[in-house]
Design a protein around this motif. Structure first.
Motif, mmCIF file in Angstrom:
data_model
loop_
_atom_site.group_PDB
_atom_site.id
_atom_site.type_symbol
_atom_site.label_atom_id
_atom_site.label_comp_id
_atom_site.label_asym_id
_atom_site.label_seq_id
_atom_site.Cartn_x
_atom_site.Cartn_y
_atom_site.Cartn_z
ATOM 1 N N HIS A 101 0.820 -1.301 -0.023
ATOM 2 C CA HIS A 101 0.081 -0.051 -0.060
ATOM 3 C C HIS A 101 0.853 1.369 0.012
ATOM 4 N N GLU A 102 2.116 1.185 0.795
ATOM 5 C CA GLU A 102 2.644 2.425 0.878
ATOM 6 C C GLU A 102 3.531 2.751 -0.258
ATOM 7 N N VAL A 103 3.997 1.685 -0.973
ATOM 8 C CA VAL A 103 4.645 1.843 -2.181
ATOM 9 C C VAL A 103 3.989 2.080 -3.189
ATOM 10 N N LYS A 104 2.558 1.682 -3.282
ATOM 11 C CA LYS A 104 1.511 2.154 -4.192
ATOM 12 C C LYS A 104 1.538 3.666 -4.396
ATOM 13 N N LYS A 105 1.443 4.116 -2.972
ATOM 14 C CA LYS A 105 1.015 5.708 -2.890
ATOM 15 C C LYS A 105 2.278 6.378 -3.220
ATOM 16 N N ILE A 106 3.594 5.912 -3.016
ATOM 17 C CA ILE A 106 4.713 6.795 -3.675
ATOM 18 C C ILE A 106 4.722 6.605 -5.055
ATOM 19 N N TRP A 107 4.443 5.419 -5.671
ATOM 20 C CA TRP A 107 4.487 5.490 -7.284
ATOM 21 C C TRP A 107 3.434 6.304 -7.798
ATOM 22 N N ARG A 108 2.086 6.287 -7.167
ATOM 23 C CA ARG A 108 1.072 7.205 -7.643
ATOM 24 C C ARG A 108 1.606 8.572 -7.654
ATOM 25 N N LYS A 109 2.101 8.864 -6.306
ATOM 26 C CA LYS A 109 2.277 10.425 -6.282
ATOM 27 C C LYS A 109 3.365 10.943 -7.164
ATOM 28 N N ARG A 110 4.053 9.874 -7.657
ATOM 29 C CA ARG A 110 5.261 10.281 -8.558
ATOM 30 C C ARG A 110 4.878 10.063 -10.177
#
Length: 183
Positions: free
Chosen positions: A171-180
Motif C-alpha cells: 500500500h505504501e509503495v503504491k502511494k509513492i508510485w502514484r504520487k510520482r
C-alpha cells in the motif's frame, strides 16, 4: 553472538529482499540479522526513494521479528558509507564472535573493486546470494545462499510490477508510485 549484515539500497524493498532475510535466518547460524539501508550507495548519484522512506518500509516489513534489526547507522551519516565502515561500527557495537556479510551475486562479481575489500574479507565471512543469470564461483571461505528470485530493484523501478512488493508494504509503495505518476 553471531551476526549477519545485509546492506543495500532497498530502493524499493521487494520480495527478493524478504526471501534473502528468511533464508539467511534459516540457513546461517546467527543470533541477529542486521539490515542496513544505505543513505546513498557509493556507486550511485541518487535514489528513487529517499533514505527515510526506505528505512520506514524496511522497519514495517520486518517489524515483530526479534532476531532482525533494521539499522539507521548509514542513514544517520547523511552521506554514502562504505561497507568497511559499517562492519567496523557493528563489530564495535555488538562485539560478535562472527560476522557474515550478505551480498548479491552481482556485487560479488565486482567485490574486488570495493573500498577495503581485503580488510572486509578478514573481518567477515561473505555470504553470496545466488541470482538467476549470474554464473560465478565462490571462494572456499565464502558461503552461498540459494535464492534465485528473478527481480531487482532497478527492474522493479522500471516496470512497477506491484506483485513483487511484499504485501505488508504494498500500500505504501503504491502511494509513492502514484504520487510520482508511475502507476
Amino acid at each position: 553472538m553471531q551476526i549477519a549484515i545485509f546492506g543495500g539500497s532497498f530502493d524499493p524493498p521487494h520480495i527478493g529482499h524478504q526471501t534473502i532475510v528468511k533464508k539467511a535466518i534459516k540457513k546461517l547460524d546467527i543470533d541477529l540479522l542486521i539490515i542496513v539501508p544505505a543513505f546513498l550507495n557509493p556507486l550511485k548519484v541518487k535514489s528513487f526513494l529517499n533514505a527515510k522512506s526506505r528505512f520506514n518500509l524496511l522497519k514495517k516489513l520486518f517489524s515483530n521479528k526479534e532476531n532482525i534489526k533494521v539499522s539507521k547507522y548509514e542513514i544517520k551519516q547523511n552521506r554514502p558509507v562504505y561497507s568497511i565502515e559499517t562492519i567496523k561500527y557493528i563489530k564495535k557495537k555488538y562485539n560478535p564472535s562472527k560476522i557474515y556479510l550478505i551480498i548479491g551475486a552481482d556485487n560479488y562479481k565486482n567485490f574486488h573493486l570495493w573500498d577495503s575489500y581485503k580488510e572486509i574479507k578478514e573481518l567477515v565471512t561473505l555470504v553470496v546470494v545466488t541470482r538467476e543469470g549470474y554464473d560465478f564461483k565462490v571462494e572456499e571461505q565464502a558461503k552461498k545462499l540459494k535464492v534465485n528470485i528473478k527481480i531487482s530493484s532497478t527492474e522493479l523501478r522500471n516496470t512497477f510490477k506491484i506483485e513483487y512488493i511484499p504485501k505488508k508494504i504494498r500500500h505504501e509503495v503504491k502511494k509513492i508510485w502514484r504520487k510520482r505518476g508511475k502507476i
